[in-house]
Design a protein around this motif. Structure first.
Motif, PDB file in Angstrom:
ATOM      1  N   UNK A 184       0.811  -1.213   0.000  1.00  7.09           N
ATOM      2  CA  UNK A 184       0.000   0.000   0.000  1.00  7.09           C
ATOM      3  C   UNK A 184       0.848   1.268   0.000  1.00  7.09           C
ATOM      4  N   UNK A 185       1.953   1.238   0.757  1.00  6.56           N
ATOM      5  CA  UNK A 185       2.733   2.456   0.975  1.00  6.56           C
ATOM      6  C   UNK A 185       3.630   2.803  -0.213  1.00  6.56           C
TER       7      UNK A 185
ATOM      8  N   UNK B 190       6.243 -10.324  -7.785  1.00  8.48           N
ATOM      9  CA  UNK B 190       6.013 -10.138  -9.212  1.00  8.48           C
ATOM     10  C   UNK B 190       4.613  -9.648  -9.560  1.00  8.48           C
ATOM     11  N   UNK B 191       3.761  -9.444  -8.563  1.00  8.30           N
ATOM     12  CA  UNK B 191       2.359  -9.110  -8.827  1.00  8.30           C
ATOM     13  C   UNK B 191       2.207  -7.856  -9.683  1.00  8.30           C
ATOM     14  N   UNK B 192       2.933  -6.800  -9.331  1.00 10.08           N
ATOM     15  CA  UNK B 192       2.798  -5.534 -10.079  1.00 10.08           C
ATOM     16  C   UNK B 192       3.199  -5.702 -11.543  1.00 10.08           C
TER      17      UNK B 192
ATOM     18  N   UNK C 238       1.052  -5.144 -17.136  1.00  6.37           N
ATOM     19  CA  UNK C 238       1.096  -5.459 -18.559  1.00  6.37           C
ATOM     20  C   UNK C 238      -0.312  -5.698 -19.125  1.00  6.37           C
ATOM     21  N   UNK C 239      -1.248  -6.053 -18.232  1.00 12.31           N
ATOM     22  CA  UNK C 239      -2.632  -6.253 -18.655  1.00 12.31           C
ATOM     23  C   UNK C 239      -3.479  -4.990 -18.517  1.00 12.31           C
ATOM     24  N   UNK C 240      -2.829  -3.872 -18.177  1.00  8.49           N
ATOM     25  CA  UNK C 240      -3.546  -2.608 -18.122  1.00  8.49           C
ATOM     26  C   UNK C 240      -3.984  -2.185 -16.739  1.00  8.49           C
ATOM     27  N   UNK C 241      -3.593  -2.898 -15.698  1.00  8.53           N
ATOM     28  CA  UNK C 241      -3.967  -2.538 -14.331  1.00  8.53           C
ATOM     29  C   UNK C 241      -2.899  -1.620 -13.734  1.00  8.53           C
ATOM     30  N   UNK C 242      -3.325  -0.666 -12.933  1.00 10.37           N
ATOM     31  CA  UNK C 242      -2.406   0.331 -12.370  1.00 10.37           C
ATOM     32  C   UNK C 242      -1.611  -0.259 -11.209  1.00 10.37           C
ATOM     33  N   UNK C 243      -0.537   0.467 -10.826  1.00 11.46           N
ATOM     34  CA  UNK C 243       0.245   0.060  -9.653  1.00 11.46           C
ATOM     35  C   UNK C 243      -0.593   0.109  -8.388  1.00 11.46           C
TER      36      UNK C 243
ATOM     37  N   UNK D 298      -3.356  -2.820  -4.188  1.00 14.79           N
ATOM     38  CA  UNK D 298      -4.593  -3.192  -3.503  1.00 14.79           C
ATOM     39  C   UNK D 298      -4.773  -4.691  -3.484  1.00 14.79           C
ATOM     40  N   UNK D 299      -4.462  -5.360  -4.603  1.00 16.89           N
ATOM     41  CA  UNK D 299      -4.558  -6.822  -4.645  1.00 16.89           C
ATOM     42  C   UNK D 299      -3.582  -7.465  -3.663  1.00 16.89           C
ATOM     43  N   UNK D 300      -2.365  -6.921  -3.611  1.00 15.25           N
ATOM     44  CA  UNK D 300      -1.408  -7.427  -2.634  1.00 15.25           C
ATOM     45  C   UNK D 300      -1.880  -7.205  -1.208  1.00 15.25           C
TER      46      UNK D 300
END
Length: 431
Positions: free
Chosen positions: A180-181, A268-270, A275-280, A285-287
């Protein structure tokens, strides 16, 4: 039968004449210091993963080079994990905590030299980051092995699983904070120096508390019969016993693979999602969901096992459910515009996956008795690091560099972004 077997294992150490036991309030201070240290070390490990693309652009390096800042933790922990088990079982808990606190603090401060403009380091700045990560990697095994030893020596039997859960889950709490940070602090690469400075604060605080506040390696009076009998086998004798212990080897291979998979997921999540168009921010947030739900799952399962003592059944069920959740995430992450499903699958993966951690560690201690707590948990950790390195190398070897992608939100490094599907699948998507 499995419940009776677990009960037999867990009751084995209680045999012997009645003795006087006592608990000390300062056990909670020790628990708090270990938690802060564990959390800080996890933050240092995952500092750059949520902003890997911006880190690569700021230091003019490739994404593979950024990934080494995370992978070095795994590599160093393999040989030093064995040293850490010897330190915990032979030298004592106090020495392990204080030493890890100093290594952690030195690492956090060393990283800051990479962004000091007046040093004019140029291309050498990356190596200060890398050396700082190496110090943190040396501290990691000592920190991660400490919770089971702390719970065994300072807490009564009915609080052991809970204390182990709290201390162990402070590591994913640090992962949560970093997820998050880091994106919040680094909307642009120029803010990386601020991020490094903020991450050094808990490391320095934990070092001060450990050095000044921890004075004993064991309590004057043990809190339980298991703590009375916690004098373990010599290190090398214990290591040989573990390698001949079939149930322990099965647990080490399976649980170690799970930890290795979670390590890859966090690191490696970010890069997978951008690459699929999702923001950092969405990747962070997913992490965070992965970790928060994992903490919740670990808390609930820890409380359940403390009351029922069903260690084996709980571990098996959680393994199966986390495997299903990981398959769901692997499929969902291949598609764009699936934010809700990605959030749900990440949450389920964390809930069932992290729930295993404190229970499996406690089960490892019990099924390996009379081997020391540090040795039994340490060998599992070393196995997890080996499996994690193999997974990270294989995953990166399967990627394809993409210089331009209209759907990607990655900040391009000198070699472009990484596509985590195969080249054939990539061509099919653009037909």
């Amino acid at each position: 039968m499995e419940g009776a077997e677990a009960a037999s294992l867990l009751g084995e150490r209680s045999l012997g004449p009645p003795a006087e036991f006592r608990t000390y309030r300062r056990r909670w201070f020790l628990l708090a210091v270990v938690c802060l240290l564990n959390c800080s070390n996890a933050m240092l490990w995952l500092t750059f993963a949520p902003v890997a693309d911006k880190t690569a652009a700021y230091f003019h390096i490739s994404l593979e080079t950024v990934n080494w800042l995370s992978m070095v933790y795994l590599l160093i922990s393999i040989p030093f994990g064995l040293v850490a088990t010897w330190v915990l079982d032979s030298v004592g808990l106090r020495c392990a905590v204080v030493l890890s606190a100093w290594l952690n603090m030195v690492g956090s401060i060393t990283r800051m030299f990479s962004v000091l403009k007046f040093l004019s380091l140029g291309s050498q700045s990356y190596w200060y980051l890398f050396i700082g990560q190496c110090f943190g990697a040396l501290a990691q095994p000592l920190i991660i092995f400490s919770p089971t030893k702390l719970a065994a020596l300072w807490f009564p039997d009915h609080q052991r699983a809970t204390a182990n859960m709290i201390a162990s889950m402070s590591n994913p709490l640090g992962i949560l904070i970093a997820n998050l940070l880091s994106p919040a602090l680094v909307p642009e690469g120029k803010h990386i120096p601020l991020m490094l400075g903020i991450y050094a604060v808990p490391a320095v605080t934990a070092c001060a508390l450990a050095t000044l506040g921890i004075h004993e390696k064991v309590p004057p009076t043990p809190p339980s019969a298991s703590a009375t009998n916690s004098n373990s086998q010599p290190f090398f004798t214990g290591l040989k016993m573990l390698l001949r212990n079939k149930p322990y080897i099965i647990l080490a291979v399976c649980f170690g693979g799970g930890i290795g998979m979670f390590t890859c997921f966090s690191a490696l999540l970010e890069q997978i999602l951008c690459e699929k168009g999702y923001s950092n921010d969405f990747a962070g947030l997913n992490g965070a969901l992965f970790t928060v739900c994992g903490l919740l799952g670990a808390f609930l399962l820890g409380m359940y096992v403390d009351r029922t003592r069903k260690f084996i059944e709980s571990t098996k069920i959680s393994f199966c459910l986390s495997a299903l959740a990981s398959i769901m995430f692997a499929v969902t992450s291949r598609f764009r515009h699936q934010a809700i499903m990605l959030a749900i699958t990440s949450s389920l993966f964390g809930f069932f996956g992290f729930a295993i951690y404190p229970i499996a560690m406690e089960l490892a201690v019990e099924c390996s008795y009379p081997v020391g707590e540090g040795t039994s948990t340490g060998l599992i950790f070393v196995a997890s690091q080996i499996e994690g390195v193999i997974l990270m190398i294989l995953l990166q070897a399967l990627t394809v560099h993409v210089s331009e992608d209209p759907f990607s939100t990655c900040t391009l490094d000198q070699d472009g972004a990484l596509d985590w599907t195969t080249g054939q699948e990539k061509r099919q998507q653009f037909r």
